[in-house]
Design a protein around this motif. Sequence first.
Motif, PDB file in Angstrom:
ATOM      1  N   ARG A 127      55.200  85.800  34.086  1.00 53.99           N
ATOM      2  CA  ARG A 127      54.952  86.707  32.963  1.00 53.99           C
ATOM      3  C   ARG A 127      56.130  87.662  32.747  1.00 53.99           C
ATOM      4  N   THR A 128      56.723  88.115  33.837  1.00 56.58           N
ATOM      5  CA  THR A 128      57.881  89.006  33.728  1.00 56.58           C
ATOM      6  C   THR A 128      59.027  88.308  33.020  1.00 56.58           C
ATOM      7  N   MET A 129      59.244  87.032  33.366  1.00 53.51           N
ATOM      8  CA  MET A 129      60.307  86.254  32.731  1.00 53.51           C
ATOM      9  C   MET A 129      60.049  86.107  31.232  1.00 53.51           C
ATOM     10  N   VAL A 130      58.832  85.724  30.883  1.00 53.87           N
ATOM     11  CA  VAL A 130      58.486  85.540  29.469  1.00 53.87           C
ATOM     12  C   VAL A 130      58.591  86.859  28.714  1.00 53.87           C
ATOM     13  N   TYR A 131      58.081  87.929  29.323  1.00 55.09           N
ATOM     14  CA  TYR A 131      58.053  89.240  28.670  1.00 55.09           C
ATOM     15  C   TYR A 131      59.469  89.750  28.374  1.00 55.09           C
ATOM     16  N   SER A 132      60.359  89.661  29.363  1.00 52.47           N
ATOM     17  CA  SER A 132      61.719  90.160  29.173  1.00 52.47           C
ATOM     18  C   SER A 132      62.471  89.327  28.136  1.00 52.47           C
ATOM     19  N   ARG A 133      62.251  88.010  28.159  1.00 55.81           N
ATOM     20  CA  ARG A 133      62.919  87.140  27.195  1.00 55.81           C
ATOM     21  C   ARG A 133      62.369  87.375  25.786  1.00 55.81           C
ATOM     22  N   MET A 134      61.082  87.698  25.715  1.00 53.30           N
ATOM     23  CA  MET A 134      60.474  87.995  24.416  1.00 53.30           C
ATOM     24  C   MET A 134      61.098  89.250  23.807  1.00 53.30           C
ATOM     25  N   GLN A 135      61.272  90.278  24.625  1.00 55.05           N
ATOM     26  CA  GLN A 135      61.848  91.523  24.132  1.00 55.05           C
ATOM     27  C   GLN A 135      63.284  91.323  23.635  1.00 55.05           C
ATOM     28  N   SER A 136      64.098  90.626  24.423  1.00 60.29           N
ATOM     29  CA  SER A 136      65.483  90.399  24.012  1.00 60.29           C
ATOM     30  C   SER A 136      65.557  89.462  22.817  1.00 60.29           C
ATOM     31  N   GLY A 137      64.622  88.491  22.746  1.00 60.74           N
ATOM     32  CA  GLY A 137      64.598  87.554  21.621  1.00 60.74           C
ATOM     33  C   GLY A 137      64.287  88.244  20.305  1.00 60.74           C
ATOM     34  N   ILE A 138      63.331  89.153  20.313  1.00 62.04           N
ATOM     35  CA  ILE A 138      62.974  89.868  19.088  1.00 62.04           C
ATOM     36  C   ILE A 138      64.130  90.753  18.630  1.00 62.04           C
ATOM     37  N   ALA A 139      64.799  91.386  19.574  1.00 64.66           N
ATOM     38  CA  ALA A 139      65.966  92.207  19.217  1.00 64.66           C
ATOM     39  C   ALA A 139      67.040  91.348  18.559  1.00 64.66           C
ATOM     40  N   GLN A 140      67.230  90.137  19.060  1.00 65.64           N
ATOM     41  CA  GLN A 140      68.225  89.239  18.487  1.00 65.64           C
ATOM     42  C   GLN A 140      67.824  88.779  17.092  1.00 65.64           C
ATOM     43  N   TYR A 141      66.536  88.478  16.892  1.00 66.91           N
ATOM     44  CA  TYR A 141      66.055  88.066  15.570  1.00 66.91           C
ATOM     45  C   TYR A 141      66.223  89.180  14.545  1.00 66.91           C
ATOM     46  N   ASN A 142      66.004  90.421  14.990  1.00 66.27           N
ATOM     47  CA  ASN A 142      66.188  91.551  14.071  1.00 66.27           C
ATOM     48  C   ASN A 142      67.635  91.651  13.599  1.00 66.27           C
ATOM     49  N   ARG A 143      68.574  91.244  14.470  1.00 67.62           N
ATOM     50  CA  ARG A 143      69.986  91.259  14.082  1.00 67.62           C
ATOM     51  C   ARG A 143      70.338  90.041  13.218  1.00 67.62           C
ATOM     52  N   ASP A 144      69.782  88.876  13.568  1.00 70.11           N
ATOM     53  CA  ASP A 144      70.129  87.640  12.863  1.00 70.11           C
ATOM     54  C   ASP A 144      69.406  87.498  11.523  1.00 70.11           C
ATOM     55  N   TYR A 145      68.195  88.090  11.427  1.00 70.26           N
ATOM     56  CA  TYR A 145      67.401  87.978  10.198  1.00 70.26           C
ATOM     57  C   TYR A 145      66.953  89.376   9.763  1.00 70.26           C
ATOM     58  N   PRO A 146      67.879  90.225   9.341  1.00 66.00           N
ATOM     59  CA  PRO A 146      67.535  91.610   9.011  1.00 66.00           C
ATOM     60  C   PRO A 146      66.596  91.749   7.820  1.00 66.00           C
ATOM     61  N   ASP A 147      66.512  90.720   6.975  1.00 62.85           N
ATOM     62  CA  ASP A 147      65.648  90.799   5.795  1.00 62.85           C
ATOM     63  C   ASP A 147      64.266  90.206   6.046  1.00 62.85           C
ATOM     64  N   LYS A 148      63.982  89.840   7.295  1.00 64.23           N
ATOM     65  CA  LYS A 148      62.678  89.253   7.630  1.00 64.23           C
ATOM     66  C   LYS A 148      61.964  90.117   8.660  1.00 64.23           C
ATOM     67  N   ASP A 149      60.666  89.901   8.813  1.00 65.94           N
ATOM     68  CA  ASP A 149      59.864  90.745   9.699  1.00 65.94           C
ATOM     69  C   ASP A 149      59.171  89.930  10.779  1.00 65.94           C
ATOM     70  N   ILE A 150      59.184  90.477  12.001  1.00 65.48           N
ATOM     71  CA  ILE A 150      58.397  89.936  13.111  1.00 65.48           C
ATOM     72  C   ILE A 150      57.464  91.039  13.593  1.00 65.48           C
ATOM     73  N   LEU A 151      56.171  90.729  13.659  1.00 64.17           N
ATOM     74  CA  LEU A 151      55.193  91.665  14.206  1.00 64.17           C
ATOM     75  C   LEU A 151      54.660  91.072  15.503  1.00 64.17           C
ATOM     76  N   LEU A 152      54.885  91.766  16.604  1.00 61.96           N
ATOM     77  CA  LEU A 152      54.493  91.281  17.924  1.00 61.96           C
ATOM     78  C   LEU A 152      53.177  91.911  18.359  1.00 61.96           C
ATOM     79  N   PHE A 153      52.287  91.059  18.861  1.00 61.54           N
ATOM     80  CA  PHE A 153      51.003  91.522  19.381  1.00 61.54           C
ATOM     81  C   PHE A 153      50.853  91.000  20.806  1.00 61.54           C
ATOM     82  N   GLU A 154      50.575  91.898  21.733  1.00 57.30           N
ATOM     83  CA  GLU A 154      50.404  91.517  23.129  1.00 57.30           C
ATOM     84  C   GLU A 154      49.517  92.538  23.828  1.00 57.30           C
ATOM     85  N   PRO A 155      48.906  92.168  24.965  1.00 58.68           N
ATOM     86  CA  PRO A 155      48.032  93.104  25.675  1.00 58.68           C
ATOM     87  C   PRO A 155      48.821  94.286  26.230  1.00 58.68           C
ATOM     88  N   THR A 156      48.115  95.369  26.494  1.00 58.16           N
ATOM     89  CA  THR A 156      48.748  96.486  27.181  1.00 58.16           C
ATOM     90  C   THR A 156      48.968  96.092  28.634  1.00 58.16           C
TER      91      THR A 156
END
Length: 257
Positions: free
Chosen positions: A125-154
């Motif tokens: 889970r730690t591996m997936v979680y950290s990669r998810m965070q860095s992946g979303i940051a990269q998508y925000n840079r690569d696709y600035p005109d698009k939106d990603i909304l992330l939903f996950e447990p606390t």
Amino acid sequence: MLGRTNDFRQLKRSLYIVAADVESTEAVCFGAPGFDHVPISKAIQASTASPGLYVPVDIDGRYYVDGTLRKGLHASVAFEDGADLVFAVNPQVPIDASAAVRAGTMKPGELTRSGMPHMLSQMFRTMVYSRMQSGIAQYNRDYPDKDILLFEPTRDDAKLFFSNVFSFQSRRMVCEHAYQMTRRDLLNRADELEPRLAKYGIKLRRDRLEDEQRTISTSLYGEMLPLYVAKGRKKQAEKGKLASGLENVTQLFSRAQ
């Protein structure tokens, strides 16, 4: 099943299921041209074959496993197909033991005493979680005109972390728990989400998010509250009444003094 299909090519809308080729480690998108002949059920089996838990799935002489082997989020598949808004759901979050203890959902040291399977789950889970965070940051840079909304447990929710997915009764309870946690998350983030969703003509129904009697069963089928949910709420109400009664008694003693 009647009215259903197991063929990507017969679907009215695009469906892409990502898996990873074990031998090349490359991601493969079932449902895309060249891979749309694969049965949908077989593609799902490959996409959910978590390494170490399930054997790789043989498709056309190649072996495939869960797409997280490659990366945590394959949002680019949707973006490249024309999507402007992506809802990302990540149920695989590592537990924050200290936060869970403070929240009262687990006891101190419970994680390390729970055995190797839970420790391995925490690592995965730690591996997936950290990669998810860095992946979303990269998508925000690569696709600035698009939106990603992330939903996950606390990360203080030990109930989800320690649940037994192989138990039917546990799955029912986890589904209801996750449904309620998602409704709470949507309500807590409503001020942030509403303007972002408004761009796409989507509205949040706050009345439904605030409805304390709403469950998966009542929302989908209009059924009565599941027995375990009703019992849980009855116990909470009784605790509330007891606490209120004790408070009233305390106030009476204070006045008498």
